[in-house]
Every structure is written in structure tokens, then in C-alpha cells.
Design an enzyme around this catalytic site. Structure first.
Site, PDB file in Angstrom:
ATOM      1  N   LYS A  27      17.677   0.309   8.603  1.00  0.00           N
ATOM      2  CA  LYS A  27      18.112  -0.028   9.964  1.00  0.00           C
ATOM      3  C   LYS A  27      18.927  -1.301   9.874  1.00  0.00           C
ATOM      4  CE  LYS A  27      14.128  -2.799  11.263  1.00  0.00           C
ATOM      5  NZ  LYS A  27      13.139  -3.111  12.258  1.00  0.00           N
ATOM      6  N   HIS A  44      15.915   6.465  20.702  1.00  0.00           N
ATOM      7  CA  HIS A  44      17.288   6.499  20.193  1.00  0.00           C
ATOM      8  C   HIS A  44      17.384   7.572  19.114  1.00  0.00           C
ATOM      9  CE1 HIS A  44      17.953   2.858  22.420  1.00  0.00           C
ATOM     10  NE2 HIS A  44      16.867   2.357  21.877  1.00  0.00           N
ATOM     11  N   THR A  86       0.873  -1.185   0.000  1.00  0.00           N
ATOM     12  CA  THR A  86       0.000   0.000   0.000  1.00  0.00           C
ATOM     13  C   THR A  86       0.908   1.233   0.000  1.00  0.00           C
ATOM     14  OG1 THR A  86      -0.138  -0.274   2.417  1.00  0.00           O
ATOM     15  CG2 THR A  86      -2.028  -1.018   1.124  1.00  0.00           C
ATOM     16  N   LYS A  88       5.414   6.292   5.199  1.00  0.00           N
ATOM     17  CA  LYS A  88       4.176   6.251   4.414  1.00  0.00           C
ATOM     18  C   LYS A  88       2.946   6.231   5.325  1.00  0.00           C
ATOM     19  CE  LYS A  88       3.327   1.332   3.478  1.00  0.00           C
ATOM     20  NZ  LYS A  88       2.085   1.161   4.221  1.00  0.00           N
ATOM     21  N   THR A  97      -1.547  -2.555   5.567  1.00  0.00           N
ATOM     22  CA  THR A  97      -1.896  -1.343   6.320  1.00  0.00           C
ATOM     23  C   THR A  97      -2.711  -0.433   5.410  1.00  0.00           C
ATOM     24  OG1 THR A  97       0.175  -1.576   7.513  1.00  0.00           O
ATOM     25  CG2 THR A  97      -0.914   0.571   7.644  1.00  0.00           C
ATOM     26  N   ARG A 157      13.961   0.961   1.553  1.00  0.00           N
ATOM     27  CA  ARG A 157      12.844   1.883   1.287  1.00  0.00           C
ATOM     28  C   ARG A 157      12.863   3.029   2.302  1.00  0.00           C
ATOM     29  NH1 ARG A 157       7.938  -2.424   0.600  1.00  0.00           N
ATOM     30  NH2 ARG A 157       9.157  -3.594   2.116  1.00  0.00           N
ATOM     31  N   ARG A 195       8.308  -6.343  12.873  1.00  0.00           N
ATOM     32  CA  ARG A 195       9.389  -5.437  12.458  1.00  0.00           C
ATOM     33  C   ARG A 195      10.326  -6.190  11.536  1.00  0.00           C
ATOM     34  NH1 ARG A 195      11.680  -4.787  18.258  1.00  0.00           N
ATOM     35  NH2 ARG A 195      11.130  -6.981  18.044  1.00  0.00           N
ATOM     36  N   CYS A 247       7.443   1.585   6.363  1.00  0.00           N
ATOM     37  CA  CYS A 247       6.173   1.795   7.077  1.00  0.00           C
ATOM     38  C   CYS A 247       5.991   3.190   7.662  1.00  0.00           C
ATOM     39  CB  CYS A 247       6.030   0.751   8.175  1.00  0.00           C
ATOM     40  SG  CYS A 247       5.809  -0.901   7.491  1.00  0.00           S
ATOM     41  N   PHE A 259      12.350   3.150  21.545  1.00  0.00           N
ATOM     42  CA  PHE A 259      12.152   4.212  20.536  1.00  0.00           C
ATOM     43  C   PHE A 259      12.595   5.587  21.042  1.00  0.00           C
ATOM     44  CE2 PHE A 259       9.992   0.736  18.733  1.00  0.00           C
ATOM     45  CZ  PHE A 259      10.009   0.930  17.374  1.00  0.00           C
TER      46      PHE A 259
HETATM   47  P1  NAD Z   1       6.112  -5.917  -0.278  1.00  0.00           P
HETATM   48  O1  NAD Z   1       6.139  -4.866  -1.313  1.00  0.00           O
HETATM   49  O2  NAD Z   1       7.384  -6.464   0.274  1.00  0.00           O
HETATM   50  O3  NAD Z   1       5.255  -7.166  -0.817  1.00  0.00           O
HETATM   51  C1  NAD Z   1       4.042  -7.047  -1.489  1.00  0.00           C
HETATM   52  C2  NAD Z   1       3.948  -8.204  -2.483  1.00  0.00           C
HETATM   53  O4  NAD Z   1       2.635  -8.227  -3.035  1.00  0.00           O
HETATM   54  C3  NAD Z   1       4.924  -8.078  -3.662  1.00  0.00           C
HETATM   55  O5  NAD Z   1       5.722  -9.241  -3.733  1.00  0.00           O
HETATM   56  C4  NAD Z   1       3.993  -7.965  -4.880  1.00  0.00           C
HETATM   57  O6  NAD Z   1       4.529  -8.575  -6.039  1.00  0.00           O
HETATM   58  C5  NAD Z   1       2.747  -8.679  -4.376  1.00  0.00           C
HETATM   59  N1  NAD Z   1       1.518  -8.346  -5.094  1.00  0.00           N
HETATM   60  C6  NAD Z   1       1.021  -7.108  -5.373  1.00  0.00           C
HETATM   61  N2  NAD Z   1      -0.126  -7.233  -6.062  1.00  0.00           N
HETATM   62  C7  NAD Z   1      -0.363  -8.559  -6.220  1.00  0.00           C
HETATM   63  C8  NAD Z   1      -1.379  -9.321  -6.857  1.00  0.00           C
HETATM   64  N3  NAD Z   1      -2.401  -8.740  -7.480  1.00  0.00           N
HETATM   65  N4  NAD Z   1      -1.300 -10.665  -6.832  1.00  0.00           N
HETATM   66  C9  NAD Z   1      -0.266 -11.285  -6.215  1.00  0.00           C
HETATM   67  N5  NAD Z   1       0.727 -10.618  -5.597  1.00  0.00           N
HETATM   68  C10 NAD Z   1       0.685  -9.271  -5.600  1.00  0.00           C
HETATM   69  O7  NAD Z   1       5.201  -5.323   0.898  1.00  0.00           O
HETATM   70  P2  NAD Z   1       5.337  -5.607   2.480  1.00  0.00           P
HETATM   71  O8  NAD Z   1       6.487  -4.855   3.042  1.00  0.00           O
HETATM   72  O9  NAD Z   1       5.220  -7.076   2.719  1.00  0.00           O
HETATM   73  O10 NAD Z   1       4.008  -4.875   3.008  1.00  0.00           O
HETATM   74  C11 NAD Z   1       2.725  -5.385   2.706  1.00  0.00           C
HETATM   75  C12 NAD Z   1       1.715  -4.603   3.544  1.00  0.00           C
HETATM   76  O11 NAD Z   1       1.953  -4.850   4.941  1.00  0.00           O
HETATM   77  C13 NAD Z   1       1.792  -3.080   3.371  1.00  0.00           C
HETATM   78  O12 NAD Z   1       0.502  -2.544   3.491  1.00  0.00           O
HETATM   79  C14 NAD Z   1       2.644  -2.642   4.556  1.00  0.00           C
HETATM   80  O13 NAD Z   1       2.382  -1.327   4.952  1.00  0.00           O
HETATM   81  C15 NAD Z   1       2.195  -3.613   5.628  1.00  0.00           C
HETATM   82  N6  NAD Z   1       3.192  -3.881   6.675  1.00  0.00           N
HETATM   83  C16 NAD Z   1       4.514  -3.986   6.345  1.00  0.00           C
HETATM   84  C17 NAD Z   1       5.438  -4.256   7.357  1.00  0.00           C
HETATM   85  C18 NAD Z   1       6.907  -4.363   7.028  1.00  0.00           C
HETATM   86  O14 NAD Z   1       7.707  -4.339   7.967  1.00  0.00           O
HETATM   87  N7  NAD Z   1       7.296  -4.475   5.778  1.00  0.00           N
HETATM   88  C19 NAD Z   1       5.015  -4.434   8.694  1.00  0.00           C
HETATM   89  C20 NAD Z   1       3.660  -4.342   8.973  1.00  0.00           C
HETATM   90  C21 NAD Z   1       2.750  -4.070   7.953  1.00  0.00           C
END
Ligand code: NAD
Length: 483
Positions: free
Chosen positions: A373, A304, A86, A316, A124, A380, A204, A313, A302
Site C-alpha cells: 500500500k 475501496h 509470527t 497471514k 499477533t 510482504r 497500520r 498482517c 475499508f
Molecule cells: P518484523 O518481522 O518487522 O520484526 C520482527 C523482529 O523480531 C525482527 O527484526 C527479528 O529480527 C526480531 N526477532 C525475532 N526473533 C528474535 C529474538 N529471538 N530475539 C531478538 N529479536 C528477534 O515483524 P512486525 O511486522 O514488527 O510484526 C511483529 C508482530 O506484530 C507480528 O506478530 C505481527 O503480526 C504483529 N503486528 C504487525 C503489524 C504490522 O503492521 N507490521 C501490526 C500489528 C501487529
């Protein structure tokens, strides 16, 4: 129980693997063919501590598979998790295109299905997205069947409880929490039952497997007792270790996730502001953070100081919450301040560097740490990358090193000098700048660093070293809020 996870990124891959380890049969789906073939050939597309052996274990046990075939995975699974990206739009709002596309794909896949499914959103998302997901599926069902003698809509399990018959008046809506978007006169027939659950993720990066299996809390947003029962079954292993569960409606669950991230970003920004003040008055931010953290109402986490928060995260999610509040007619002034102070923090770091080096044009600066980190390869919104980009604008030549994030950085900044280790990075540089808190940067061989650097300037943007020790070795040293 069969589960599928759509989106095999940081969240989806960790969730899928850990649920397989809980004993469920899990299919992880991604549209990225390269990612899926890498996983199917034994590779792991992200760096995450303890993840590769857990993937291998669950593949061997026959509980974990990877595919690009979303339709098959959705059809075969009782519970469908959505874990797609997202990212931010230009105006800071959350871009929900991936969520919308996946929802449509789910709706199409379930065209001829007659049973019950739970669709769980882990991404999210702004408040009201669970409702939007539900509307998209319902609208699709309605469109598909517009020529049928009865208008046919999908029906929530929650509604079934208040309308026990399988034929319900169209005007009755779906559930008080989800007024029907449909304007269908006459009677409607139920095609299949489904419920939408909001289940935000709090892991995390860098400790995602531990966080998923030892969470502080599990938040489940649903008004359907049937869906709640299934969610509780999925997370039963965590009940056994007394994890607190917050059961609420989807809107509250969605806002909980943003509130947590916005609060943590605010806490980081607060201590950064205190550190900047310390720099002006000669106070020591470490001692202040320590004293603050000893207050049970504050907690030491948090607190530091550094170059500002980054990662996929906090930046955005703070922007998205601010934007969402604005669309509701609420000016979230505190969050606006946090967002702009965090951006400014990067520039304050550049000023620190300039203070010691003077004009930056033509200078060589050694950067240690590229990931946002330690313990991740994720760059990102990395503070290091932002700082490098500001330095490049000033005409600096950048030498750099990171234990894991060099390949990712090369894709967006191919013209830096990428080095083998910390000492090669320092070689011939006008200053050494520590931008990420990797453990291996905490115990550098300082005599070797001294021999490598052209000028003995060390800017420690993560406060890894004691100022007095570094100064006694002849370095010009500055941290953030301590010198
Ligand atoms: P990411 O970009 O690493 O992974 C998303 C995956 O979804 C990608 O591999 C993409 O190819 C796939 N995708 C997108 N559209 C698709 C579709 N139509 N069909 C199949 N696959 C599809 O994202 P992320 O870091 O895992 O984050 C995912 C969500 O979780 C976000 O909303 C983020 O804010 C939230 N989140 C992330 C974290 C974190 O630490 N990264 C922690 C908590 C919440």
C-alpha cells in the site's frame, strides 16, 4: 520504569520509540546485528512517517537504546514486551518458533532473578499463546531446579492474591485461568513472580506512529491486578486523551486482534466482490461504496475496491484464524470464502489486463507501485508483487517504479526493469497498470504518460482516476468496478 522490547521490527521499533517518548527508559533488542548497528549509527531500518525524528529525539534524551544483548535488557527491565514475527506455516497456521525462542531466552535470563516482571506479548498470536508462554517459563524453572530440595516454580502475581504465603501447594495450580502444567508432588517454593499480559497491536504501517499515539482502543488481556496497574501506568498518556481501554483475559485479547483483522479483510473482500459484479453489469462501485459508507452502521472505511488485500498482517492473520478455528473443530466458512476470493482477485486483475492486451507473451507492462500500500516500503504479500509474478509466468517483460519499495523488491525480483520515475516506467510499454495508491500517482502528467506509452491502455487497479477524464484524453481505461 525500565522497559525492553524484544523484536525491533515495524511493531517493536514503533512501540519502543513511542514508549520512550512517553518518558520511559526503553531498550529495543533484536537478534539482527545489522539492524541494531544501523540504529546505533543513526539509521532507521524501515520507512515510517515521523519515526526517524522521534528516534533521534529519544536517543538524545537518553531514553532509547538499541542492543543485541537480550539477557542484560531483560534483567534490567521491569516490563518485557515481545514483538517478534509470527509468520505463516505452510498450512496457514501461525509459526510460533520466534515466540517460543524468545520465551526461552527470557526464562534463561531470569534464572537468578528474585523480583517481579511483567511479560507483555504484542505479537499477533493464536488463542492460548499467553498460556503457552507462561508454561514454557514455568517448565524451564522447574527443570533448572529439579535437584533442589523443594521443587521451585515461577508463580503468577495473580496466584499470590489467593495464596498469600510464599509457599504454595503444587497441586493448587497457578491460576484458574492457567492450570499448572506441572505435576510436582509436595510443596513448591516461589522463585520469582511474573505475569503474562496479552496486549495486541493495531497500528497500520505508513501511519504507525500516529496510530500508536492516537489508538482507537487499547486491549489488555490479564487476570493480574498488579500487572494491569503497571500496564495502565505505561499507557497513562493515552488515558489522558480518553482512549478507550478494553481490559479482558488473555484469550479474549488474543482473539480480539484476529477478529479485527479478519473483519477488515472481509470488508475489503466484500467491496471487491461488489466491484467485480459492477464490471459485469456496468454499475459504478464508487457510488455504491459512497452510499454504503453513508450508512452509520457500515462506515466508509475499508470500502475501496482493488487487487485484494495484502501486507504482513491480513493474509497471514485470516489464514491463522481459519486454521485455529479448524483445530477447535469449527469450520469458519465465511473466512474460508474471504481467503479464496482474495486470492482469486489477483487473477481477476490479470484477466482485466489480458482483456485489453490479448496474449501477454512478449508484451511490456509498466507497473506503478510495488509496496502493499502507499507510504510503506513493505512488500510482504503485496498485490503488486503477486501480479508481477503472474505476469512473468505469462512471459511479460515488467518495467516498474515505487517511491520506496524498489530496494526490497529487487531482493526477490532482481530481473525487472527498475525505473527512475513514472514516465520512464511507461516508456515503450503496452499498458500502464497502477497497483498501489501512492499520492504521487494520483496526479500524473497524463500528456507525458501518453507520449511515453506504446499503447494508450491504463489499468487503474486502485481507482485513482475518473474514467470519463481518461477516456476523453484518448486512453483505454479500466478501473476495478468502474470504467
Ligand atoms: P518484523 O518481522 O518487522 O520484526 C520482527 C523482529 O523480531 C525482527 O527484526 C527479528 O529480527 C526480531 N526477532 C525475532 N526473533 C528474535 C529474538 N529471538 N530475539 C531478538 N529479536 C528477534 O515483524 P512486525 O511486522 O514488527 O510484526 C511483529 C508482530 O506484530 C507480528 O506478530 C505481527 O503480526 C504483529 N503486528 C504487525 C503489524 C504490522 O503492521 N507490521 C501490526 C500489528 C501487529
Amino acid at each position: 520504569m525500565k522497559i525492553c522490547i524484544i523484536g525491533t521490527g515495524y511493531v517493536g521499533l514503533v512501540t519502543g520509540t513511542c514508549l520512550a517518548d512517553f518518558g520511559f527508559s526503553v531498550t529495543c533488542v533484536d537478534q539482527d546485528k545489522n539492524k541494531i548497528s544501523l540504529l546505533n549509527s543513526g539509521g532507521v531500518p524501515i520507512y515510517e512517517t515521523n519515526l526517524p525524528p522521534l528516534i533521534e529525539k529519544n536517543i538524545s534524551a537518553g531514553r532509547l537504546t538499541f542492543t543485541t544483548d537480550l539477557e542484560k535488557a531483560v534483567k534490567e527491565s521491569k516490563v518485557i514486551f515481545i514483538a517478534v514475527g509470527t509468520p505463516p506455516n505452510h498450512d496457514g497456521s501461525a509459526d510460533l518458533q520466534q515466540i517460543e525462542k524468545v520465551t526461552q531466552q527470557i526464562a534463561v535470563s531470569l534464572k537468578d532473578y528474585k523480583g517481579y516482571k511483567v511479560i507483555v506479548n504484542k505479537s499477533t498470536v493464536p488463542i492460548g499463546t499467553a498460556r503457552k508462554i507462561k508454561q514454557i517459563i514455568q517448565e524451564y524453572q522447574n527443570k533448572t531446579d529439579k535437584n533442589a530440595p523443594f521443587s521451585i516454580i515461577a508463580r503468577s502475581e495473580a496466584t499470590k492474591q489467593s495464596h498469600p504465603s510464599s509457599v504454595i501447594p503444587a497441586k493448587a495450580g497457578i491460576h484458574p485461568a492457567y492450570p499448572s502444567p506441572l505435576r510436582v508432588e509436595g510443596r513448591v517454593k516461589v522463585k520469582y513472580f511474573f505475569d503474562i499480559v496479552s496486549n495486541p497491536e493495531f497500528l497500520r504501517e505508513g501511519s504507525a506512529v500516529y496510530d500508536f499515539t492516537h489508538p482507537d482502543k487499547i486491549v489488555i488481556g490479564s487476570t493480574s491486578p498488579k500487572a494491569l496497574k503497571i500496564m495502565q501506568e505505561i499507557y497513562r498518556p493515552l488515558y489522558l486523551i480518553d482512549t478507550p481501554f478494553v481490559i479482558t483475559n488473555p484469550e479474549t485479547a488474543e482473539l480480539i486482534k484476529y477478529a479485527c483483522n479478519a473483519f477488515l479483510a472481509t470488508k475489503i473482500t466484500f467491496i471487491n466482490e461488489i466491484a467485480n459484479l459492477c464490471d459485469k453489469v456496468g454499475a459504478d462501485v464508487h457510488q455504491i461504496a459512497k452510499a454504503m459508507g453513508l450508512d452509520g452502521r457500515i462506515s466508509p472505511k475499508f470500502l475501496h475496491p482493488g487487487p485484494g488485500y495484502g501486507g504482513s498482517c491480513f493474509p497471514k492473520d485470516t489464514e491463522a484464524l481459519y486454521h485455529f478455528a479448524s483445530t477447535c473443530g469449527y469450520d469458519f466458512k465465511l473466512l474460508k470464502g474471504v481467503i479464496s476470493a482474495n486470492k482469486l482477485q489477483r487473477e481477476i486483475m490479470i484477466e482485466k489486463i489480458k482483456h485489453h492486451i490479448g496474449d501477454l507473451k512478449g508484451k511490456t507492462i509498466a507497473i506503478l507501485g510495488l509496496a502493499f500500500k502507499q507510504n510503506t516500503d513493505d512488500i510482504r504479500k503485496s498485490p503488486a508483487v503477486d501480479i508481477i509474478q503472474l505476469l512473468l509466468k505469462e512471459g511479460v517483460h515488467v518495467r516498474c517504479f515505487d517511491p520506496l519499495a524498489m530496494d526490497n523488491t529487487k531482493k526477490i525480483l532482481p530481473n525487472l526493469t527498475y525505473c527512475q520515475d513514472e514516465y520512464e516506467t511507461a516508456r515503450g510499454s503496452d499498458a500502464l497498470v497502477i497497483t498501489a495508491e501512492w499520492n504521487q500517482f494520483r496526479n500524473l502528467d497524463l500528456s507525458k504518460i501518453k507520449k511515453s506509452l506504446k499503447s494508450l491502455i491504463l489499468l487503474d487497479l486502485r481507482n485513482l482516476y475518473e474514467p470519463a477524464t481518461l477516456k476523453s484524453l484518448g486512453f483505454i481505461y479500466e478501473g476495478v468496478g468502474r470504467r
